[in-house]
Design a protein around this motif. Sequence first.
Motif, PDB file in Angstrom:
ATOM      1  N   ALA A 194       0.858  -1.245  -0.064  1.00  0.00           N
ATOM      2  CA  ALA A 194      -0.156   0.085  -0.205  1.00  0.00           C
ATOM      3  C   ALA A 194       0.746   1.219  -0.082  1.00  0.00           C
ATOM      4  CB  ALA A 194      -0.887   0.045   1.108  1.00  0.00           C
ATOM      5  N   ARG A 195       0.231   2.267  -0.238  1.00  0.00           N
ATOM      6  CA  ARG A 195       0.858   3.795  -0.198  1.00  0.00           C
ATOM      7  C   ARG A 195       0.027   4.288   0.831  1.00  0.00           C
ATOM      8  NH1 ARG A 195       4.342   4.667  -4.728  1.00  0.00           N
ATOM      9  NH2 ARG A 195       4.281   6.865  -4.356  1.00  0.00           N
ATOM     10  N   GLN A 196       0.774   4.725   1.925  1.00  0.00           N
ATOM     11  CA  GLN A 196       0.116   5.817   2.870  1.00  0.00           C
ATOM     12  C   GLN A 196       1.102   6.320   3.950  1.00  0.00           C
ATOM     13  OE1 GLN A 196      -3.194   6.120   3.561  1.00  0.00           O
ATOM     14  NE2 GLN A 196      -3.460   6.370   5.925  1.00  0.00           N
ATOM     15  N   ALA A 197       1.061   7.641   3.875  1.00  0.00           N
ATOM     16  CA  ALA A 197       1.698   8.610   4.690  1.00  0.00           C
ATOM     17  C   ALA A 197       1.506   7.994   6.400  1.00  0.00           C
ATOM     18  CB  ALA A 197       1.571   9.821   4.541  1.00  0.00           C
ATOM     19  N   PRO A 198       2.506   7.841   7.202  1.00  0.00           N
ATOM     20  CA  PRO A 198       4.011   8.321   6.936  1.00  0.00           C
ATOM     21  C   PRO A 198       4.909   7.090   6.528  1.00  0.00           C
ATOM     22  CG  PRO A 198       3.585   7.985   9.128  1.00  0.00           C
ATOM     23  CD  PRO A 198       2.200   7.477   8.607  1.00  0.00           C
TER      24      PRO A 198
ATOM     25  N   GLY B  45       4.783  -0.877   8.637  1.00  0.00           N
ATOM     26  CA  GLY B  45       5.880  -0.798   7.662  1.00  0.00           C
ATOM     27  C   GLY B  45       7.260  -0.067   8.249  1.00  0.00           C
ATOM     28  N   GLU B  46       7.990   0.343   7.178  1.00  0.00           N
ATOM     29  CA  GLU B  46       8.863   1.444   7.429  1.00  0.00           C
ATOM     30  C   GLU B  46       8.602   2.741   7.118  1.00  0.00           C
ATOM     31  OE1 GLU B  46      13.076   2.346   5.122  1.00  0.00           O
ATOM     32  OE2 GLU B  46      13.083   0.168   5.575  1.00  0.00           O
ATOM     33  N   LEU B  47       9.231   3.662   8.026  1.00  0.00           N
ATOM     34  CA  LEU B  47       8.785   5.037   7.603  1.00  0.00           C
ATOM     35  C   LEU B  47       9.416   5.756   6.636  1.00  0.00           C
ATOM     36  CD1 LEU B  47       8.517   6.563  11.435  1.00  0.00           C
ATOM     37  CD2 LEU B  47       6.486   5.686  10.155  1.00  0.00           C
ATOM     38  N   HIS B  48       8.762   6.769   5.894  1.00  0.00           N
ATOM     39  CA  HIS B  48       9.342   7.195   4.884  1.00  0.00           C
ATOM     40  C   HIS B  48      10.560   7.994   5.294  1.00  0.00           C
ATOM     41  CE1 HIS B  48       9.769   9.771   1.225  1.00  0.00           C
ATOM     42  NE2 HIS B  48       8.829   9.255   0.576  1.00  0.00           N
TER      43      HIS B  48
ATOM     44  N   ARG C 254      11.732  11.104   4.433  1.00  0.00           N
ATOM     45  CA  ARG C 254      11.437  12.452   4.717  1.00  0.00           C
ATOM     46  C   ARG C 254      10.855  12.571   6.180  1.00  0.00           C
ATOM     47  NH1 ARG C 254      10.108  12.932  -0.808  1.00  0.00           N
ATOM     48  NH2 ARG C 254       7.782  12.640  -0.328  1.00  0.00           N
ATOM     49  N   VAL C 255      10.061  11.597   6.635  1.00  0.00           N
ATOM     50  CA  VAL C 255       9.627  11.607   7.998  1.00  0.00           C
ATOM     51  C   VAL C 255      10.543  11.286   9.162  1.00  0.00           C
ATOM     52  CG1 VAL C 255       7.806  10.816   9.506  1.00  0.00           C
ATOM     53  CG2 VAL C 255       7.376  10.995   7.198  1.00  0.00           C
ATOM     54  N   ILE C 256      11.500  10.313   8.700  1.00  0.00           N
ATOM     55  CA  ILE C 256      12.543  10.064   9.770  1.00  0.00           C
ATOM     56  C   ILE C 256      13.401  11.163   9.857  1.00  0.00           C
ATOM     57  CG2 ILE C 256      14.416   8.718   9.847  1.00  0.00           C
ATOM     58  CD1 ILE C 256      13.102   6.386   8.573  1.00  0.00           C
ATOM     59  N   LYS C 257      13.722  11.997   8.740  1.00  0.00           N
ATOM     60  CA  LYS C 257      14.621  13.345   8.706  1.00  0.00           C
ATOM     61  C   LYS C 257      13.884  14.207   9.665  1.00  0.00           C
ATOM     62  CE  LYS C 257      17.435  16.551   5.953  1.00  0.00           C
ATOM     63  NZ  LYS C 257      17.686  16.633   4.609  1.00  0.00           N
TER      64      LYS C 257
ATOM     65  N   LEU D 128      14.714  10.945  13.812  1.00  0.00           N
ATOM     66  CA  LEU D 128      14.692   9.565  14.169  1.00  0.00           C
ATOM     67  C   LEU D 128      15.844   8.778  13.427  1.00  0.00           C
ATOM     68  CD1 LEU D 128      10.671   8.986  13.553  1.00  0.00           C
ATOM     69  CD2 LEU D 128      12.005   9.479  15.852  1.00  0.00           C
ATOM     70  N   PRO D 129      16.014   7.496  13.974  1.00  0.00           N
ATOM     71  CA  PRO D 129      17.086   6.783  13.329  1.00  0.00           C
ATOM     72  C   PRO D 129      16.699   6.344  12.075  1.00  0.00           C
ATOM     73  CG  PRO D 129      16.924   6.032  15.612  1.00  0.00           C
ATOM     74  CD  PRO D 129      15.691   7.082  15.438  1.00  0.00           C
ATOM     75  N   GLU D 130      17.887   5.816  11.176  1.00  0.00           N
ATOM     76  CA  GLU D 130      17.410   5.354   9.726  1.00  0.00           C
ATOM     77  C   GLU D 130      16.628   4.031  10.150  1.00  0.00           C
ATOM     78  OE1 GLU D 130      20.935   5.118   7.406  1.00  0.00           O
ATOM     79  OE2 GLU D 130      21.260   7.265   7.420  1.00  0.00           O
ATOM     80  N   ARG D 131      15.555   3.792   8.902  1.00  0.00           N
ATOM     81  CA  ARG D 131      15.155   2.437   8.819  1.00  0.00           C
ATOM     82  C   ARG D 131      14.004   2.269  10.066  1.00  0.00           C
ATOM     83  NH1 ARG D 131      17.741   0.159   4.624  1.00  0.00           N
ATOM     84  NH2 ARG D 131      15.911  -1.149   4.337  1.00  0.00           N
ATOM     85  N   THR D 132      13.479   3.494  10.712  1.00  0.00           N
ATOM     86  CA  THR D 132      12.465   3.482  11.714  1.00  0.00           C
ATOM     87  C   THR D 132      11.373   2.887  11.081  1.00  0.00           C
ATOM     88  OG1 THR D 132      13.422   5.021  13.010  1.00  0.00           O
ATOM     89  CG2 THR D 132      11.071   4.578  13.675  1.00  0.00           C
TER      90      THR D 132
END
Length: 841
Positions: free
Chosen positions: A680-684, A708-711, A713-716, A720-724
């Motif tokens: 699926a495609r769903q923010a964030p 799933g894994e956060l986008h 841009r949201v992590i930045k 947040l740490p990468e691949r949150t």
Amino acid sequence: MRAPLSWLREYVDLPAGITGRDVAARLVSAGLEVETVEQLGADLTGPLVVGRVLAIEELTEFKKPIRYCQVDVGTANGTGQPQNIICGASNFAVGDKVVVVLPGAVLPGGFEITARKTYGRVSEGMICSARELGIGDDHAGILVLPPEHEAGTDAFALLELVDEVLDIAVTTDRGYCLSMRGIARETATAFGLPLRDPALLDVPSPNAEGFPVRVDDAGCDRFVARTVTGVRPEARSPLWLQRRLQKAGMRPISLAVDITNYVMLEIGQPLHAYDHARVTGPIGVRRAQPGEKLTTLDGARRALDPEDLVIFDANGPIGLAGVMGGQDTEIADAPGDEPQPLLGEARGTTEIVLEAAHFDPVAIARTARRHKLSSEAARRFERGVDPRAAGAAAQRAVDLLVLLGGGTAQPGVTEVAAEAPPMPITVRADHPDRVAGMTYGRETVVRRLQEVGCTVTGADLLTVTAPSWRPDLTDPNDLAEEVIRLEGYAALPSTLPRPKPGRGLTERQRLHRRIGRALAGAGYVEAPNYPFIGQTQLDALGLPADDDRRRTARLINPLSDEEPGLRTTLLPGLLDALRRNVGRGTGDAALFETGLVFLPTGDEPTPVRLPVTRRPTAEEIALLDAALPRQPRRVAVVLAGAREPGGWWGEGRPAGWADAVEAARTVAGEAGAELVTENARQAPWHPGRCAALYAVVDGERALVGHAGELHPRVIKALGLPERTCAMEADLDALQAAGSGVPSAPAVSSFPVATQDVALVVDSSVPAAEVAAALRDGAGELLESLRLFDVFTGEQLGAGRKSLAYTLRFRAPDRTLTAEDATAAREAAVAAATARTGATQR
């Protein structure tokens, strides 16, 4: 409210042996919150005396200014000879009176004073600053005393250095305790002693000669104005007045301002002093007009709101009513005067107009909050000030200005009053008995109500009129509380509640507990958060402008202007908690939360205002419920860092999107629901690493969450740490889709038959669809199905992938033969081939 015990003794004749801790214990038992009892001067020992500076020798051979002083200390040193003292301050001159600590004394902090050689001279003591004595924060210069004090006088008594100060946390319903008058009343009642009320003064009647005042708004129901002329510009606050202000936590400023602050602390009525020469025309009270601005005493230029209650003269606003005065009419400095080297500065105003008014608590509270001005006056007005104390407070301030400033009280007295008459409360004499569960008796009830200032008439049915300083007493339960607290909460009987038999946890509560235990067992830590949210947090999640999660229920009185709405998703709070924990060194974190979200549609009706005189009807409660937004329960997890730590046993594994999906399956398993996942495609979430979670609710396929894994841009944006990774699901929907308590797996005594199969399908075919086809084709003999490998390569061709599954077969009543297992596997492969176009590898 800080209440010095020495000041409290002026109104209550406490026995000599009573300490501050004894008073605190009695006040706590009466329902007040005494946070600390500060022992002033406990770590200070003498000799400490007044000294007169006889001579000063400037020592210029050092890098900083050093002075060698001769100081007369009378006979305090036992010889009558001057003391020679080294001092680095320069704010005093020959002839000034200072505080001298002689050898043998100990200053706060365990600093012992001895005669010692320094800067080539022998220093026989020390000339003290306010901070060195523990009576203030000023360490820039020496404490210079008024000239009337003789050398050799004991400075302990002069400066009232030894005392006990009770620090009382005054709750919103006890605004009268923001004064020595209120605390003294509570102390007198607690000890059964008489009270000398400082507000019992001879106040002249209003007349036509007073300063002109006009009140144009109902937000002010009483305004008293008095005028004092001929105040000496050089008059300073005496030491006793300054020390009482300091002990109460206020800084001495000038005589007029110190007196208004002193009277406010004493009686509880805030006052304001205007320079008569700077006031043009009559003083009035009204709401601010659009576009008006005011420079307040703190120097800030403030744009006024039409809801602000202001004091004005012919030139416009001169103060925020009940909050802070304006700079244009403040008490002025005397032209050409230098700042006085005393605890307070001299001022130059000679003619003063005093204001003692009573304002609407709600209006003052909103103004103070709007302008972020939590002044001492505003704190008192918003908690309730005695409207009938205005005249006494003004008279007390006038008396002090005449006594200490040499002024003359003008005969004119202005009082504009529109006070509503008190509303009597009808209560049964045994009502406190029924509330407390014990018998007090009518005599005790009447006596206790009279002790708090109430007027009581009647026999079995009492008519009670609350005193003007207790606006919180409005119904019978308030009166019952007064009786109970004064009789002592410790006297109340302890009775354990008896729950009705047969009542336990609901299915919803049991599911909530099962999910918490399951996620905790999977390594997650519960992190509850406040249910508030702001648009900035939703922006950081990258939600589209038309996303329903941006439609929040806004609070009328939010705790923070940055979070004025109720949350529509659990993720912002959890992600913020994750960021804080990572910032504090917890690199590997897995958090979860269960709670309500608030989803308004915009079509909710306006809530009705319920009466307080009766229980609301069922129809009124239904209307209130209809006005509430929908509040489904959600569960969410966030995780970052290592999901499986490394060690001597091998390498660890970082958390990934599959762990978030597995958390959703764990939750669904506790609800007895079966999840189906789809891309699926769903923010964030990341568009290529986001799974939509589906379940069958009421016979229909329904979306219950995402994982799933956060986008990136949201992590930045959130740091947040990468691949949150994260997951959020609807608990109510999962409960509706489930079968209740999950059933335990069946245990069979027969062996299992394991078969592996590898199928090649198009890359666009989801693995879950292949697994579903295999499961349907295998039939009842299939016990479990697990995907253990995904392979892509040139030998498969472009756009193709290989999915390898392990199929476990078992029969409940017999041992399966190889033919049985093979036939079941072939049926499963045939079903997958027909449904997904798979070919066996």
